[in-house]
Every structure is written in C-alpha cells, then in structure tokens.
Write a protein that holds these residues in place. Structure first.
Motif, short mmCIF file in Angstrom:
data_model
loop_
_atom_site.label_atom_id
_atom_site.label_comp_id
_atom_site.label_asym_id
_atom_site.label_seq_id
_atom_site.Cartn_x
_atom_site.Cartn_y
_atom_site.Cartn_z
N ASP A 1 -9.11 -6.60 -36.90
CA ASP A 1 -8.92 -6.43 -38.35
C ASP A 1 -9.63 -5.17 -38.85
O ASP A 1 -9.09 -4.44 -39.68
CB ASP A 1 -9.45 -7.65 -39.11
CG ASP A 1 -8.74 -8.93 -38.69
OD1 ASP A 1 -7.53 -8.87 -38.41
OD2 ASP A 1 -9.40 -9.99 -38.65
N VAL B 1 -14.66 -11.47 -40.00
CA VAL B 1 -13.44 -10.78 -39.54
C VAL B 1 -13.52 -10.53 -38.04
O VAL B 1 -14.59 -10.66 -37.43
CB VAL B 1 -13.26 -9.42 -40.26
CG1 VAL B 1 -13.02 -9.63 -41.75
CG2 VAL B 1 -14.45 -8.52 -40.04
N ASP C 1 -18.08 -3.72 -41.59
CA ASP C 1 -18.01 -5.11 -41.13
C ASP C 1 -19.18 -5.39 -40.19
O ASP C 1 -19.38 -4.67 -39.21
CB ASP C 1 -16.69 -5.37 -40.41
CG ASP C 1 -15.52 -5.39 -41.37
OD1 ASP C 1 -15.71 -5.77 -42.55
OD2 ASP C 1 -14.39 -5.03 -40.95
#
Length: 204
Positions: free
Chosen positions: A78, A74, A117
């Motif tokens: 995002d 990602v 993430d």
C-alpha cells in the motif's frame, strides 16, 4: 447415656466451636507454609522491566505508551502504491534493546507519522528465509533486533541501522527524505519527560 435437650445444645455448640477453630488453624497454617515457600525459593515479583530480556507483553503499549503502532495499519504494498516513505522496525517483545528503542519509535511517529507509514514488525512473524519480493518486510530483515530501515517515496532504502539508534540519527534521515532544513538550521526539538519511561519531544 441420654442427655437432656439443654445439655445437648451446649455440647453441640462446643463441638461446632472446636471444629471452627481447627479449620481456622489449618487455613492459617496453609497460608504460612505457602508464604515460607515463596520466600525460600526467591520467586521474583512479576513486574515489567525495561532492562531484561523477559516477555512482559506488547512493548509499544507497555513501554512507549503507544499501542496504536502495532499491528501496522497498512502493508508495504500500500505504501509503495501511494509513494509514501516507510519506517520498518524489526523487534521482539522479549528484547531489552527493543523495549528501550520502542520509546524512540513512538517519538518519531509523533513528528513523521502523518507523512510516513510506521511499520513495527515482530521478527517472530517473519518466514525463516527472507523474501525476494521488495514488497515483503522480510526482504529487508538482516537477523538483528532492533533493526531500523527507512524507504523513501520511491521505495529505495535510504537508512538501515541495527541496534538502538538515537532519535536524532533517524530524524536526520527523515529530514533528507522530506527535504527539510538540517538540524543546525531549524528549531531544536527538546525532550520533555512525561513519566518514568516515556519522553515527549517538543519544538521550542
């Protein structure tokens, strides 16, 4: 002088055998010379090593056994949209510190990869000057490898350290981000050797 057919075949066979021997001798001599040159020049074998600053390939696949970390799945924009914490790791594939730290990053992903993430960023991909935009990884890079930055759910920098950071130090930062129990009040995570390079963490 004209030879009978029988004698002609004997001479031809002898000539062919001699030619074969000469070719074989020349080939063996070439191999011997090549081996001698390699030994005399001291050319090192092309093996990947964890402790030098030589490029061996993608370090997360080679040393951490986790090629899924690169490239990141990602973008930072995002993560901000989803209000998800981010771990940025700036590295180079030809840095011994980055090679060794790749193992720690892989261990951290095992525990926090679903809720945060993970974005390993090779500094070779960054622009020469840091971006003023908070959504660009180069905004957080300070010229060192490895460098570890954790952004919380609101995009605020809550951890920024350079060099090889122990797993426990980054783990403590993540515990604060996710409001988890501190280390002394939770079950210890023990390291279990998987192979000569990779170490797995397990809670027992």
């Amino acid at each position: 002088m004209i030879l009978p057919d029988k004698k002609k075949s004997i001479v031809t066979a002898a000539s062919g055998l001699g030619l074969l021997r000469r070719i074989l001798s020349a080939s063996l001599l070439t191999v011997a010379i090549a081996l001698s040159l390699i030994l005399l020049t001291g050319t090192p074998p092309a093996f990947a090593t964890l402790t030098d600053d030589r490029y061996d390939g993608t370090i997360f696949a080679l040393y951490a056994g986790n090629g899924s970390l690169v490239p990141p799945k990602v973008k930072l924009t995002d993560s901000f949209k989803r209000n998800k914490p981010v771990l940025l790791v700036f590295y180079t594939d030809d840095s011994s510190d980055s090679k060794q730290y790749a193992i720690v990053v892989s261990q951290l992903q095992e525990f926090y990869g679903r809720e945060a993430d993970f974005m390993p960023i090779t500094v070779d991909s960054l622009p020469p000057k840091p971006s003023p935009e908070l959504t660009e990884p180069s905004h957080y890079y300070e010229g060192y490898v490895p460098q570890t930055v954790i952004l919380d759910q609101s995009g605020k920098v809550v951890f920024n350290e350079k060099g090889q950071i122990p797993f426990e130090q980054v783990d403590d930062a993540f515990r604060k981000v996710f409001d988890l129990l501190p280390r002394e009040k939770s079950l210890p995570r023990k390291r279990r050797v998987v192979n000569e390079l990779n170490v797995e963490l397990s809670t027992k």
